[in-house]
Write an enzyme that holds these catalytic residues in place. Structure first.
Site, PDB file in Angstrom:
ATOM      1  N   ASP A  66     -39.162-107.295  55.193  1.00 16.27           N
ATOM      2  CA  ASP A  66     -38.290-108.033  54.274  1.00 16.27           C
ATOM      3  C   ASP A  66     -37.832-107.160  53.113  1.00 16.27           C
ATOM      4  O   ASP A  66     -38.329-106.042  52.935  1.00 16.27           O
ATOM      5  CB  ASP A  66     -38.979-109.321  53.772  1.00 16.27           C
ATOM      6  CG  ASP A  66     -40.445-109.086  53.386  1.00 16.27           C
ATOM      7  OD1 ASP A  66     -40.808-107.932  53.119  1.00 16.27           O
ATOM      8  OD2 ASP A  66     -41.201-110.068  53.346  1.00 16.27           O
ATOM      9  N   ASN A 135     -48.959-119.546  50.125  1.00 16.40           N
ATOM     10  CA  ASN A 135     -48.429-120.793  50.698  1.00 16.40           C
ATOM     11  C   ASN A 135     -48.226-120.682  52.211  1.00 16.40           C
ATOM     12  O   ASN A 135     -47.592-121.534  52.817  1.00 16.40           O
ATOM     13  CB  ASN A 135     -47.115-121.182  50.015  1.00 16.40           C
ATOM     14  CG  ASN A 135     -46.005-120.170  50.278  1.00 16.40           C
ATOM     15  OD1 ASN A 135     -46.233-119.135  50.889  1.00 16.40           O
ATOM     16  ND2 ASN A 135     -44.805-120.486  49.827  1.00 16.40           N
ATOM     17  N   HIS A 137     -46.608-118.192  53.811  1.00 15.09           N
ATOM     18  CA  HIS A 137     -45.412-117.498  54.311  1.00 15.09           C
ATOM     19  C   HIS A 137     -45.787-116.191  54.993  1.00 15.09           C
ATOM     20  O   HIS A 137     -46.794-115.563  54.670  1.00 15.09           O
ATOM     21  CB  HIS A 137     -44.339-117.322  53.231  1.00 15.09           C
ATOM     22  CG  HIS A 137     -44.610-116.291  52.171  1.00 15.09           C
ATOM     23  ND1 HIS A 137     -44.610-116.596  50.828  1.00 15.09           N
ATOM     24  CD2 HIS A 137     -44.848-114.970  52.243  1.00 15.09           C
ATOM     25  CE1 HIS A 137     -44.837-115.486  50.139  1.00 15.09           C
ATOM     26  NE2 HIS A 137     -44.997-114.489  50.963  1.00 15.09           N
ATOM     27  N   GLU A 142     -40.530-118.811  54.530  1.00 17.20           N
ATOM     28  CA  GLU A 142     -41.193-119.775  53.661  1.00 17.20           C
ATOM     29  C   GLU A 142     -41.460-121.091  54.394  1.00 17.20           C
ATOM     30  O   GLU A 142     -40.737-121.436  55.338  1.00 17.20           O
ATOM     31  CB  GLU A 142     -40.299-120.058  52.443  1.00 17.20           C
ATOM     32  CG  GLU A 142     -40.203-118.881  51.475  1.00 17.20           C
ATOM     33  CD  GLU A 142     -41.379-118.823  50.505  1.00 17.20           C
ATOM     34  OE1 GLU A 142     -42.534-119.017  50.925  1.00 17.20           O
ATOM     35  OE2 GLU A 142     -41.119-118.563  49.323  1.00 17.20           O
TER      36      GLU A 142
END
Ligand code: GLP
Length: 252
Positions: A66, A135, A137, A142
């Site tokens: 990313d 979380n 990801h 996401e």
């Protein structure tokens, strides 16, 4: 999905580097997907040690998972800068074999399609090394009602922006560089989708620290949900999770 619990972060770092090293030794032109973040820094350090001992990266292809959108690729926040500092400057991956999204392409959607084509042209990932967000990801996929297979532009959750901002602040203190305010911190990113990640021949996930204890537990709960992208890794036939004792110990 297999779990290996290591006694400390430095043991995890060495183990991760050994796994990457074994892949590169058995296939010198391996196609690797590499993460950023705090967790893999030690693995990169150990890979540099292996390189000094003779591990050759001259024929591998490395794809970053990313990159933030619309940032200066030479600036302190970019993952291109991260990769140079923590890995490329220490090993011998040729420049033309280092792949990362162009964060300033005129059309970011086309840039994502170009990236997917480059991954496919290289033959897909032999090994994808992943970190996991608190979380759940993976890369910058996401949690949501839906996940996307192809590489795409993702709007980051406020929680992710906050965590990454705090990380950048820590780093800036060490290197005396400037970080924008939380308001100006990148909230959009280009990310490899779950498609090429789940199509990797093998996957290695690095999970470290007490702040990841909840997500580690959820990843092994047996439930699969787009609300926890890392839970999809349970579907992969050759996925190993390396966790240190703090991550595996349960919530602090
Ligand atoms: C960032 C990166 C991910 C990384 C994750 C975990 O948002 N985009 O690729 O895996 O967060 O980072 P850390 O290792 O710092 O916890």
């Amino acid at each position: 999905m297999k779990l290996q619990v290591l006694s400390s972060k430095s043991v995890l770092d060495r183990r991760a580097a050994e796994v990457v090293g074994a892949v590169v030794k058995s296939k010198p032109d391996a196609v690797l997907a590499f993460p950023t973040g705090d967790t893999p820094k030690g693995m990169y350090r150990e890979l540099a040690v292996l390189h000094r001992q003779g591990l050759d990266f001259s024929r591998v292809d490395v794809f970053n998972l990313d990159e933030y959108a619309r940032i200066d690729p030479a600036g302190s926040l970019s993952y291109a800068t991260y990769m140079r500092g923590y890995f490329y400057d220490l090993v011998n991956v040729p420049a033309e074999r280092r792949h990362i999204f162009n964060p300033n392409a005129r059309d970011l959607t086309r840039e994502c399609a170009r990236y997917d084509r480059a991954i496919a042209l290289a033959g897909g990932f032999d090994l994808a090394v992943l970190g996991v967000g608190r979380n759940g990801h993976v890369a910058f996929n996401e949690p949501g009602d839906m996940l996307t297979l192809a590489s795409h532009v993702e709007t980051l959750s406020p929680e992710t922006v906050k965590v990454n901002y705090a990380g950048a602040m820590r780093e800036a203190r060490e290197s005396a560089s400037d970080v924008p305010d939380l308001d100006g911190y990148p909230s959009q990113a280009l990310t490899v989708g779950l498609g090429p990640i789940l199509a990797a021949r093998s996957i290695l996930v690095l999970v470290s620290g007490a702040s990841k204890a909840d997500v580690l537990k959820a990843m092994f709960s047996g439930a699969i949900t787009t609300r926890l992208p890392a839970s999809l890794l349970q579907l992969h036939p050759d996925c190993t999770v390396l966790a240190d004792r703090q991550a595996a110990a349960g919530p602090p």
